[in-house]
Design a protein around this motif. Structure first.
Motif, short mmCIF file in Angstrom:
data_model
loop_
_atom_site.label_atom_id
_atom_site.label_comp_id
_atom_site.label_asym_id
_atom_site.label_seq_id
_atom_site.Cartn_x
_atom_site.Cartn_y
_atom_site.Cartn_z
N TYR A 1 0.86 -1.18 0.00
CA TYR A 1 0.00 0.00 0.00
C TYR A 1 0.90 1.23 0.00
O TYR A 1 1.74 1.38 0.89
N ALA A 2 0.74 2.09 -1.01
CA ALA A 2 1.50 3.33 -1.10
C ALA A 2 0.52 4.49 -0.94
O ALA A 2 -0.46 4.58 -1.68
N PHE A 3 0.79 5.37 0.01
CA PHE A 3 -0.12 6.46 0.34
C PHE A 3 0.31 7.72 -0.42
O PHE A 3 1.28 8.37 -0.06
N ALA A 4 -0.44 8.04 -1.49
CA ALA A 4 -0.09 9.14 -2.38
C ALA A 4 -1.35 9.91 -2.79
O ALA A 4 -1.83 9.77 -3.91
N PRO A 5 -1.90 10.71 -1.89
CA PRO A 5 -3.12 11.44 -2.22
C PRO A 5 -2.88 12.52 -3.27
O PRO A 5 -1.77 13.03 -3.40
N GLY A 6 -3.94 12.81 -4.02
CA GLY A 6 -3.87 13.90 -5.00
C GLY A 6 -3.28 13.51 -6.33
O GLY A 6 -2.99 14.38 -7.15
N MET A 7 -3.09 12.23 -6.58
CA MET A 7 -2.55 11.78 -7.86
C MET A 7 -3.63 11.05 -8.64
O MET A 7 -4.72 10.80 -8.14
N THR A 8 -3.31 10.70 -9.87
CA THR A 8 -4.21 9.91 -10.70
C THR A 8 -3.52 8.58 -11.01
O THR A 8 -2.29 8.50 -10.95
N PRO A 9 -4.28 7.54 -11.37
CA PRO A 9 -3.64 6.25 -11.68
C PRO A 9 -2.61 6.36 -12.82
O PRO A 9 -1.61 5.64 -12.82
N GLU A 10 -2.82 7.27 -13.75
CA GLU A 10 -1.91 7.41 -14.88
C GLU A 10 -0.54 7.97 -14.48
O GLU A 10 0.43 7.85 -15.22
N GLU A 11 -0.45 8.58 -13.32
CA GLU A 11 0.81 9.18 -12.88
C GLU A 11 1.76 8.18 -12.21
O GLU A 11 2.87 8.53 -11.86
N PHE A 12 1.32 6.93 -12.06
CA PHE A 12 2.15 5.88 -11.46
C PHE A 12 2.74 4.98 -12.52
O PHE A 12 2.11 4.69 -13.54
N ASP A 13 3.95 4.50 -12.27
CA ASP A 13 4.57 3.45 -13.07
C ASP A 13 4.93 2.33 -12.11
O ASP A 13 5.75 2.51 -11.22
N VAL A 14 4.26 1.17 -12.26
CA VAL A 14 4.47 0.03 -11.37
C VAL A 14 5.08 -1.10 -12.19
O VAL A 14 4.52 -1.49 -13.23
N GLN A 15 6.22 -1.62 -11.74
CA GLN A 15 6.91 -2.69 -12.46
C GLN A 15 7.38 -3.76 -11.48
O GLN A 15 7.78 -3.44 -10.36
N VAL A 16 7.33 -5.02 -11.93
CA VAL A 16 7.92 -6.13 -11.19
C VAL A 16 8.93 -6.78 -12.12
O VAL A 16 8.59 -7.23 -13.21
N GLU A 17 10.19 -6.79 -11.68
CA GLU A 17 11.25 -7.36 -12.50
C GLU A 17 12.33 -7.94 -11.61
O GLU A 17 12.80 -7.28 -10.68
N ASN A 18 12.70 -9.19 -11.87
CA ASN A 18 13.76 -9.89 -11.13
C ASN A 18 13.54 -9.85 -9.61
O ASN A 18 14.46 -9.61 -8.84
N GLY A 19 12.30 -10.06 -9.19
CA GLY A 19 12.00 -10.11 -7.77
C GLY A 19 11.98 -8.77 -7.07
O GLY A 19 12.08 -8.71 -5.85
N VAL A 20 11.85 -7.69 -7.84
CA VAL A 20 11.85 -6.35 -7.26
C VAL A 20 10.62 -5.59 -7.78
O VAL A 20 10.38 -5.54 -8.98
N LEU A 21 9.86 -5.02 -6.85
CA LEU A 21 8.72 -4.17 -7.20
C LEU A 21 9.19 -2.72 -7.16
O LEU A 21 9.78 -2.29 -6.18
#
Length: 139
Positions: free
Chosen positions: A50-70
């Motif tokens: 859970y990342a607490f980031a009020p005031g943003m939109t879903p498009e402003e995030f970049d979420v990646q999982v690679e080689n066991g790292v989020l």
């Protein structure tokens, strides 16, 4: 007679402040500074972030999982005060951010989901079925 010591009242707070000013490294008390604030936990079937980031939109995030790292990254826009306003306290973080979480070996990266609601980004990384414990009946 009032005695004033050589050291400040809260020596550890002063050392922590000096350390942050010097290199921005994690606090000596163990809390690493960072945006967004995060909670990370596990269940038998998943890793929950859970990342607490009020005031943003879903498009402003970049979420990646690679080689066991989020990796959660993005950019939070600056809030522009009204013309003529004077800011007395400015604690709103703005700018680029990046948070990295090491994941356990038993994750299934292709089953990762992410959702953003009410200022909280929720990332769920599923664990492999084989890694989950099962009750074995004895005959």
């Amino acid at each position: 007679m009032h005695y004033r010591g050589i050291f400040p009242r809260d020596l550890f707070s002063e050392l922590e402040r000096l350390q942050r000013e010097f290199d921005g490294s994690p606090s000596i008390r163990g809390a690493a500074p960072g945006y967004p604030a995060m909670n990370v936990g596990t269940t038998p079937k998943s890793v929950e972030v859970y990342a607490f980031a009020p005031g943003m939109t879903p498009e402003e995030f970049d979420v990646q999982v690679e080689n066991g790292v989020l990796t959660i990254s993005g950019e939070r826009k600056n809030i522009v005060p009204p013309e003529g306003a004077t800011i007395h306290i400015g604690e709103h973080f703005s700018g680029r951010f990046r948070r990295v979480v090491s994941l356990p070996d038993d994750i299934e990266p292709n089953s990762t989901t992410a959702s953003y609601r009410d200022g909280v980004l929720h990332v769920c990384v599923a664990r492999r079925e084989a890694a989950q414990s099962r009750r074995i009946s004895v005959q």
